[in-house]
Write a protein that holds these residues in place. Structure first.
Motif, short mmCIF file in Angstrom:
data_model
loop_
_atom_site.label_atom_id
_atom_site.label_comp_id
_atom_site.label_asym_id
_atom_site.label_seq_id
_atom_site.Cartn_x
_atom_site.Cartn_y
_atom_site.Cartn_z
N TRP A 205 51.87 38.63 35.00
CA TRP A 205 50.99 37.64 35.63
C TRP A 205 49.86 38.30 36.40
O TRP A 205 48.72 37.83 36.38
N VAL A 206 50.15 39.41 37.08
CA VAL A 206 49.12 40.11 37.85
C VAL A 206 48.07 40.71 36.91
O VAL A 206 46.86 40.63 37.18
N VAL A 207 48.51 41.30 35.81
CA VAL A 207 47.57 41.84 34.83
C VAL A 207 46.72 40.72 34.24
O VAL A 207 45.50 40.88 34.02
N PHE A 208 47.34 39.58 33.98
CA PHE A 208 46.58 38.44 33.47
C PHE A 208 45.51 38.00 34.46
O PHE A 208 44.37 37.71 34.09
N LEU A 209 45.87 37.94 35.75
CA LEU A 209 44.90 37.56 36.77
C LEU A 209 43.74 38.54 36.83
O LEU A 209 42.57 38.14 36.93
N ALA A 210 44.04 39.84 36.77
CA ALA A 210 42.98 40.84 36.82
C ALA A 210 42.05 40.72 35.61
O ALA A 210 40.82 40.81 35.74
N ALA A 211 42.63 40.49 34.43
CA ALA A 211 41.81 40.33 33.23
C ALA A 211 40.97 39.06 33.30
O ALA A 211 39.79 39.06 32.90
N PHE A 212 41.55 37.99 33.81
CA PHE A 212 40.80 36.74 33.95
C PHE A 212 39.63 36.92 34.92
O PHE A 212 38.51 36.47 34.65
N ASP A 213 39.89 37.57 36.06
CA ASP A 213 38.83 37.78 37.04
C ASP A 213 37.69 38.61 36.44
O ASP A 213 36.52 38.25 36.59
N LEU A 214 38.05 39.71 35.79
CA LEU A 214 37.03 40.57 35.21
C LEU A 214 36.23 39.84 34.14
O LEU A 214 34.99 39.92 34.11
#
Length: 230
Positions: A205-214
């Motif tokens: 979930w954290v990796v998904f959030l980082a990818a979404f933000d970027l």
């Protein structure tokens, strides 16, 4: 970068002097938490730790999502109300720099609001002791990533709706469907951290959030010029 820092520092100075955006955002987040606390805070002892963590995470991120919309409404409205929006658009440099500067200006007050909303929400819903000690460092990382996602989406749509008469109603209607993945990811990550600490599922979930933000920041920066022209 010079244009980004100039716009961001200008917005942060205005926010620090007037404090209207910070106070309005904080009041709105607190009001949402209070209402949800009165509606969902009963029978805390009858819930399992997982249920308590889920309710607390949902309430906290609902409050932050709505607060982000309130904060982003002021990102361009202050120039529009002062008749200076056209001059701001003509500022030397690419339009994408204007977006990133505005994004940083929105992030400052919103991160301050999140800093008290998260612990207040966990205490209000009895999730501070849901199963184990609260992993504050991991929650802080999740909170920063979630707030960045909210700010990136609402700032972009704030530029689209700033000249519309019903911008207060249209901004949440346009931005929230795009921010649904952020809400799901932050609620899931927060509830998992509260009940079981860091785990491979939390990492996903954290990796998904980082990818979404970027991805959101890059896409919004590239499309910002077209949004202003529209």
């Amino acid at each position: 970068m010079n244009a980004v820092l100039t716009v961001a520092l200008k917005d942060l100075r205005v926010a620090g002097r007037t404090r209207d955006t910070l106070l309005a955002t904080a009041f709105f987040a607190g009001l949402v938490l209070l209402v949800l606390g009165l509606a969902l805070g009963g029978d805390i002892g009858a819930r399992t730790p997982a249920q308590t963590a889920g309710v607390a995470a949902g309430a906290v991120w609902t409050a932050l999502a709505l607060a982000a919309a309130v904060g982003a409404q002021r990102a361009f409205a202050q120039e529009q109300e002062a008749g200076a929006l056209e001059q701001l658009i003509l500022y030397p440099g690419p339009h994408g720099a204007l977006y990133v500067g505005k994004l940083l200006g929105v992030l400052g007050p919103l991160l301050l609001v999140a800093a008290f909303t998260l612990p207040a929400g966990l205490i209000l819903f009895g999730a501070a002791g849901a199963g184990r000690a609260v992993p504050w460092a991991a929650l802080a990382l999740t909170t920063v990533l979630g707030v960045v996602g909210f700010a990136a989406g609402t700032t972009f749509y704030g530029s689209i709706t700033v000249n519309l008469r019903a911008r207060e109603a249209l901004l949440p209607a346009l931005a929230f469907p795009i921010l649904v993945p952020v809400v799901i990811a932050t609620v899931k990550a927060t509830s998992l951290l509260l009940t079981g600490g860091w785990s491979p599922e939390v990492t996903t979930w954290v990796v998904f959030l980082a990818a979404f933000d970027l991805g959101t920041v890059i896409l919004a920066t590239l499309l910002f010029g077209f949004a202003l022209e529209g």
